[in-house]
Design a protein around this motif. Structure first.
Motif, short mmCIF file in Angstrom:
data_model
loop_
_atom_site.label_atom_id
_atom_site.label_comp_id
_atom_site.label_asym_id
_atom_site.label_seq_id
_atom_site.Cartn_x
_atom_site.Cartn_y
_atom_site.Cartn_z
N ASN A 7 29.11 -51.04 7.14
CA ASN A 7 29.41 -49.61 7.17
C ASN A 7 30.77 -49.27 6.59
N GLN A 8 31.41 -50.22 5.93
CA GLN A 8 32.70 -49.97 5.31
C GLN A 8 32.58 -50.17 3.80
N PHE A 9 32.84 -49.11 3.04
CA PHE A 9 32.78 -49.23 1.59
C PHE A 9 33.81 -48.28 1.01
N ASP A 10 34.97 -48.81 0.68
CA ASP A 10 36.08 -48.02 0.16
C ASP A 10 36.15 -48.24 -1.34
N LEU A 11 35.43 -47.40 -2.08
CA LEU A 11 35.34 -47.58 -3.53
C LEU A 11 36.68 -47.37 -4.21
N ALA A 12 37.48 -46.43 -3.69
CA ALA A 12 38.78 -46.17 -4.31
C ALA A 12 39.71 -47.38 -4.18
N GLY A 17 42.00 -45.81 -9.12
CA GLY A 17 41.87 -44.61 -9.92
C GLY A 17 40.57 -43.85 -9.71
N PHE A 18 39.60 -44.46 -9.00
CA PHE A 18 38.34 -43.76 -8.77
C PHE A 18 38.53 -42.64 -7.77
N ARG A 19 37.92 -41.50 -8.10
CA ARG A 19 37.90 -40.37 -7.17
C ARG A 19 36.47 -39.90 -7.03
N ALA A 20 36.05 -39.69 -5.80
CA ALA A 20 34.68 -39.27 -5.54
C ALA A 20 34.41 -37.93 -6.22
N PRO A 21 33.23 -37.74 -6.79
CA PRO A 21 32.91 -36.47 -7.46
C PRO A 21 32.85 -35.33 -6.45
N PRO A 22 33.19 -34.12 -6.86
CA PRO A 22 33.13 -32.98 -5.94
C PRO A 22 31.69 -32.65 -5.56
N GLN A 23 31.52 -32.26 -4.30
CA GLN A 23 30.20 -31.87 -3.80
C GLN A 23 30.34 -30.52 -3.09
N PRO A 24 29.33 -29.67 -3.20
CA PRO A 24 29.42 -28.34 -2.60
C PRO A 24 29.40 -28.39 -1.08
N SER A 121 38.35 -47.85 -19.68
CA SER A 121 38.49 -46.93 -18.56
C SER A 121 37.29 -46.01 -18.41
N GLU A 122 36.69 -45.58 -19.54
CA GLU A 122 35.57 -44.65 -19.47
C GLU A 122 34.32 -45.34 -18.93
N MET A 123 34.03 -46.55 -19.41
CA MET A 123 32.88 -47.29 -18.90
C MET A 123 33.13 -47.71 -17.45
N ARG A 124 34.37 -48.05 -17.13
CA ARG A 124 34.70 -48.40 -15.75
C ARG A 124 34.42 -47.23 -14.81
N ALA A 125 34.77 -46.02 -15.22
CA ALA A 125 34.52 -44.85 -14.39
C ALA A 125 33.02 -44.59 -14.21
N ALA A 126 32.24 -44.82 -15.26
CA ALA A 126 30.79 -44.61 -15.17
C ALA A 126 30.16 -45.59 -14.19
N LEU A 127 30.55 -46.87 -14.28
CA LEU A 127 29.97 -47.86 -13.38
C LEU A 127 30.45 -47.67 -11.94
N ALA A 128 31.67 -47.17 -11.77
CA ALA A 128 32.16 -46.88 -10.43
C ALA A 128 31.37 -45.72 -9.82
N LEU A 129 31.07 -44.71 -10.63
CA LEU A 129 30.24 -43.61 -10.13
C LEU A 129 28.84 -44.11 -9.78
N ASN A 130 28.32 -45.04 -10.57
CA ASN A 130 27.03 -45.66 -10.26
C ASN A 130 27.09 -46.33 -8.88
N ALA A 131 28.17 -47.07 -8.61
CA ALA A 131 28.34 -47.71 -7.30
C ALA A 131 28.41 -46.66 -6.19
N TRP A 132 29.10 -45.57 -6.44
CA TRP A 132 29.20 -44.48 -5.45
C TRP A 132 27.81 -43.91 -5.14
#
Length: 326
Positions: A7-12, A17-24, A121-132
């Motif tokens: 239950n622990q997953f700290d992607l940042a 540099g990863f920041r979670a995407p905004p959600q409404p 950095s750009e591909m790293r951000a995409a794969l990090a979002l995939n992990a999120w």
């Protein structure tokens, strides 16, 4: 090798540099939901000309696609419909929930570990979002299990991969296999009428997200191998072959699992056939299921830029199998 509690997953912390995407906030209205689903399914690059794998243009288009098609749904506000007794029994009896939750738990960490290792950095951000998003899938499954009283097996701590590239390849190609069949099974469930339409609709964003994930993976693999010098590419192709052999062996064999009461039992890693029987009441043949998987695979990828590569191995193998079945 370090381990991460379930239950622990700290992607940042894993990917600096990863920041979670905004959600409404709150529950979006029907118009906003429809627009989010449309954006997740349709995307075309504004770049003209071919997108040659390994090129800067190809990388830009792939990463832009993954950012632009993000669906901001929140697991906490998903509406789990009330089910009649028969539907509830069918949901609880599906032999997939433990392995699905644990697969998402492993996938999020493996993708994050490989994203951390990337220099681009750009591909790293995409794969990090995939992990999120994999972590969000795990949250969706856990909330659904809680809503319907599904008892999940205890999760062991997830191990940090010794070889992040190997782990990412195993996860990526495994998703290419599983998603191909999941597309067909999902549509079979929708058409069978054995499950509440509202429940099927609730899972639709997750299914399309899996399509985005394997689209990203297929294009990452092409981008990555095209940038390797020939001697490193030989090593990479050997690793890819080893991954396919590993996945084939894994799906032929039986994986040991722990049931909700803590007892060990054998669980088939390849649950496609048993899943087909569960979602259709036994009313679909192997040939019809394979044809449905092909159609659904094509449909789900149809809205994305044709210049982006699609996962090709499973569709090719199934088309070959269908020719033999004639």
């Amino acid at each position: 090798m370090k381990h991460e509690p379930p239950n622990q997953f700290d992607l940042a912390a894993i990917v600096p540099g990863f920041r979670a995407p905004p959600q409404p906030e709150g529950t979006p209205d029907d118009t906003a939901l429809a627009e989010a689903h449309r954006r997740a399914r349709h995307w075309n690059s504004r770049l003209f000309g071919p997108l040659r794998p390994g090129s800067e243009r190809h990388r830009q288009a792939v990463c832009r696609m993954f950012r632009d098609t993000f669906n901001p749904y929140r697991p906490a506000v998903l509406a789990w419909p009330d089910l009649d007794e028969a539907s509830l029994r069918r949901i609880v009896a599906l032999p997939i929930w433990d392995i699905a939750v644990q697969t998402e738990g492993k996938a999020r960490l493996r993708m994050a570990a490989y994203a951390r290792a990337l220099e681009d950095s750009e591909m790293r951000a995409a794969l990090a979002l995939n992990a999120w998003e994999e972590n969000r899938h795990k949250d969706v499954l856990a909330r659904m299990a809680a809503a319907y009283g599904i008892k999940l097996a205890p999760e062991a701590p997830y191990a940090w991969p010794r070889d992040p590239e190997w782990a990412y390849l195993v996860t990526g190609y495994s998703e290419c296999i599983d998603s191909f069949f999941a597309f067909g099974l999902f549509e079979a469930a929708r058409c069978s009428g054995l499950f509440a339409p509202a429940l099927v609709d609730t899972f639709e964003p997750v299914m399309q997200e899996e399509c985005r994930h394997i689209l990203l993976f297929a294009n990452w693999a092409a981008w990555h191998r095209a940038r390797l010098p020939w001697w490193r590419r030989l090593r990479f192709e050997a690793k890819v072959l080893a991954v396919w052999c590993f996945l084939g062996w894994e799906r032929i064999g039986l994986a040991r699992s722990i049931d909700a009461n803590g007892r060990g039992h054998a669980q088939d890693n390849n649950f496609t056939v048993s899943g087909a029987q569960s979602v259709t009441g036994g009313g679909i043949s192997a040939r019809d299921l394979m044809q449905l998987c092909l159609c659904e695979n094509d449909r789900r990828f149809a809205g994305y830029d044709e210049r982006l590569l699609r996962p090709a191995t499973m569709p090719a193998l199934v088309r070959f199998a269908l020719r033999l079945m004639r």
